[in-house]
Structure formats: structure tokens, C-alpha cells
Design an enzyme around this catalytic site. Structure first.
Site, short mmCIF file in Angstrom:
data_model
loop_
_atom_site.label_atom_id
_atom_site.label_comp_id
_atom_site.label_asym_id
_atom_site.label_seq_id
_atom_site.Cartn_x
_atom_site.Cartn_y
_atom_site.Cartn_z
N THR A 47 1.19 -1.77 0.37
CA THR A 47 0.14 -0.30 0.48
C THR A 47 1.22 1.72 -0.06
OG1 THR A 47 -1.28 -1.32 1.28
CG2 THR A 47 -1.77 1.22 1.37
N TYR A 135 6.25 -11.12 5.21
CA TYR A 135 4.98 -10.78 4.93
C TYR A 135 4.47 -11.77 2.91
CZ TYR A 135 2.37 -7.59 1.68
OH TYR A 135 1.32 -6.68 1.20
N LYS A 163 2.57 -11.44 7.90
CA LYS A 163 1.56 -10.48 8.21
C LYS A 163 1.41 -12.05 6.23
CE LYS A 163 -0.08 -6.75 5.28
NZ LYS A 163 0.44 -5.59 4.33
N VAL A 203 -2.90 -6.31 9.70
CA VAL A 203 -2.10 -5.02 8.82
C VAL A 203 -2.86 -5.02 7.86
CG1 VAL A 203 0.18 -4.58 7.44
CG2 VAL A 203 0.10 -6.20 9.59
#
Length: 293
Positions: A47, A135, A163, A203
């Protein structure tokens, strides 16, 4: 509770109208997010448009946000690249700039096998003194971090969290049940579900525009109000869908909404394109319904 926090925001990277890094905007947005309930900020992630920000911009962003939030929130810096040597450099620079932890994807494009992913992670974890959040986002990297690899890496003293954007709920529960890894929902539709089976929190992309609402779901669950938590999650679902499952990246939809809330955003960087006016209007309407008193 994870020492990295519970309600983390995958923060956008504000730019000026001309497309330069907006450090004043980053400070203002970070302060707002923390004041409204985020206890951690993830910088230079998906993001945060990490593929189109320079190494120098990443360093400056960490330092500016640290200045703005002090010790009120943890800062997790994205350092994932397709190149192990470059990733090691970013990890060391993030530590010097003031990050509390590193966010690390599998190396993308080259699609390395699992033993190579494990070696990459261990090299990064050994390169600095910061904890590492893995991630797992195979839709973007082209390869997942398999559950067995996560189980192996959980033994490294600085690999502390995941994540999870793998969309494999069974695998997530398997790793949660067998390790001490702090598991974070990386897709907002999973925030409550993953938390209910032992996750550490989320998250969140949606937290850019609705931090208090995202936090309220987890607060209600912690207070034993599971029905209330479910109701709050359901109320956010249309906004989650509009922001993350409408065919546009969450970066684009968040940056469309933030100016309507008088918060910094600026343009997206190419190859992304901004949301058009009809899309932005629909987002504003959905946001208003999801956050109305």
C-alpha cells in the site's frame, strides 16, 4: 499480545501534487493514525508503493514518521526486493533510520524454491538486529512462503511474525498452533477470523481511512463481545470490498478517499492510475455508511 502491536496500518506514502515525497504529509498522517488507534505502522509495503519509491525516500520516510509518532507506535519497514544483496542494504538502512522491525517478502519475479527463500530470509534476519515479519503474498511475488518453510524459520530468534496474504486459512491455523509466530491478517476481510483463532491482529489497508473502526472490531473481541465484534466486522465489509476487492489496488482507493477526509495522500505513482470521479464518489458513499455513528 505481540510487541509489534495489534492494530497496524499498512500506511500509504503521501506525495506532493508534483509526485515528490511529502514528508510533512507523512508526519501528519502517521500522527492521525496513531491518535485514532493504530499501535503500529507498516511503511513501504504494498500500500506504501514500495516498488516506485527510492531507497533514499524509504529512509527519509522512516525518519520522518519516527519523529512524528515517537514511541507511541511500532514502525515496520518494508525491505523486500528481488535481490538479496539489495534487501540486506535496505534492512541495515531501515535499522539506522529508526525502524522497529522489518517486513520481508519472498523475492519476487525469480520465483525461487523454498530452500532459497529460507536462505534469503535467514540472510536478512542475520544482517541487522531488528525482528523480521515475513510477508506471504504469493499473488504479488509469484511464490508463497510454504507452511513448512514458516515452521523452519520460526526457530530463528529474529523471525517473529507473519503478515498473511496467502488466503490459506488452514495453513495459517497450522502455523499458529505450532509456533510462537505473531500472525497478522494482511487482508481486511480476515481481521476478525484470524484473530479469533489466535492471530496477533491485523495489518490493515482500510485503517488508512477508518483506523478507529478497524480497531473497534478487535477491541470488542478482547472484551468478550464476540457478537459485537462480528457486527462491527460486517459493517466494515462493504468498505473492505470497495477498497480492496473492486479491481483497484488498495493504494488507489485509499488515496482517493483520504483527501475527502482532509488527510494527506497525493497522487499514485505510475504505472498506477488514480481512481476516476465515479469510483471516488462511490467510495465516499460506502465510507460514510460504514463509519456513520
Amino acid at each position: 499480545m505481540s510487541p509489534l502491536g495489534r492494530t497496524l496500518c499498512a500506511m500509504i506514502t503521501p506525495f506532493t501534487p508534483a509526485g515528490a515525497l511529502d514528508l510533512d504529509g507523512a508526519r501528519r498522517l502517521a500522527d492521525h493514525l496513531v491518535t485514532q488507534g493504530c499501535d503500529g505502522l507498516v511503511l513501504s509495503g504494498t500500500t506504501g508503493e514500495s516498488p516506485t519509491t527510492t531507497d533514499a525516500e524509504k529512509r527519509s520516510l522512516i525518519a520522518a514518521v519516527r519523529e512524528a509518532v515517537g514511541g507511541r507506535a511500532t514502525l515496520i519497514a518494508g525491505v523486500g526486493t528481488p535481490d538479496t544483496a539489495h534487501t540486506l542494504t535496505l534492512a541495515r538502512e531501515a535499522e539506522r533510520a529508526g525502524a522497529d522491525a522489518l517486513l520481508l517478502t519472498a523475492p519476487y519475479y525469480s520465483r525461487p524454491p523454498q530452500d532459497a527463500i529460507e536462505a534469503h530470509v535467514r540472510a536478512v534476519a542475520d544482517a541487522s538486529g531488528l525482528p523480521v515479519v515475513l510477508y506471504d503474498i504469493p499473488a504479488r511475488t509469484g511464490v508463497r512462503i510454504e507452511p513448512e518453510t514458516l515452521l523452519h524459520l520460526a526457530g530463528h530468534p529474529r523471525v517473529v511474525a507473519v503478515k498473511d496474504c496467502g488466503n490459506d486459512f488452514l495453513a495459517a491455523q497450522k502455523v499458529i498452533s505450532r509456533t510462537g509466530l505473531a500472525y497478522y491478517a494482511g487482508c481486511d476481510e480476515h481481521n476478525l477470523a484470524l484473530y479469533a483463532v489466535g492471530g496477533a491482529g491485523c495489518v490493515s489497508t482500510v485503517a488508512n481511512v477508518a483506523p478507529a473502526a478497524v480497531r473497534s472490531v478487535l477491541d470488542a473481541f478482547d472484551q468478550g463481545d464476540t457478537a459485537g465484534a462480528t457486527r462491527l466486522q460486517h459493517r466494515l465489509t462493504p468498505l473492505i470490498e470497495a477498497m480492496t476487492a473492486s479491481g483497484l489496488p488498495g493504494t488507489v482507493t485509499a488515496k482517493a478517499l483520504l483527501p475527502t477526509l482532509d488527510l494527506p495522500a497525493g497522487p499514485v505513482r505510475p504505472p498506477l492510475l488514480p481512481a476516476d470521479l465515479p469510483t471516488t464518489s462511490a467510495l465516499v458513499e460506502t465510507y460514510a455508511r460504514a463509519t456513520a455513528p
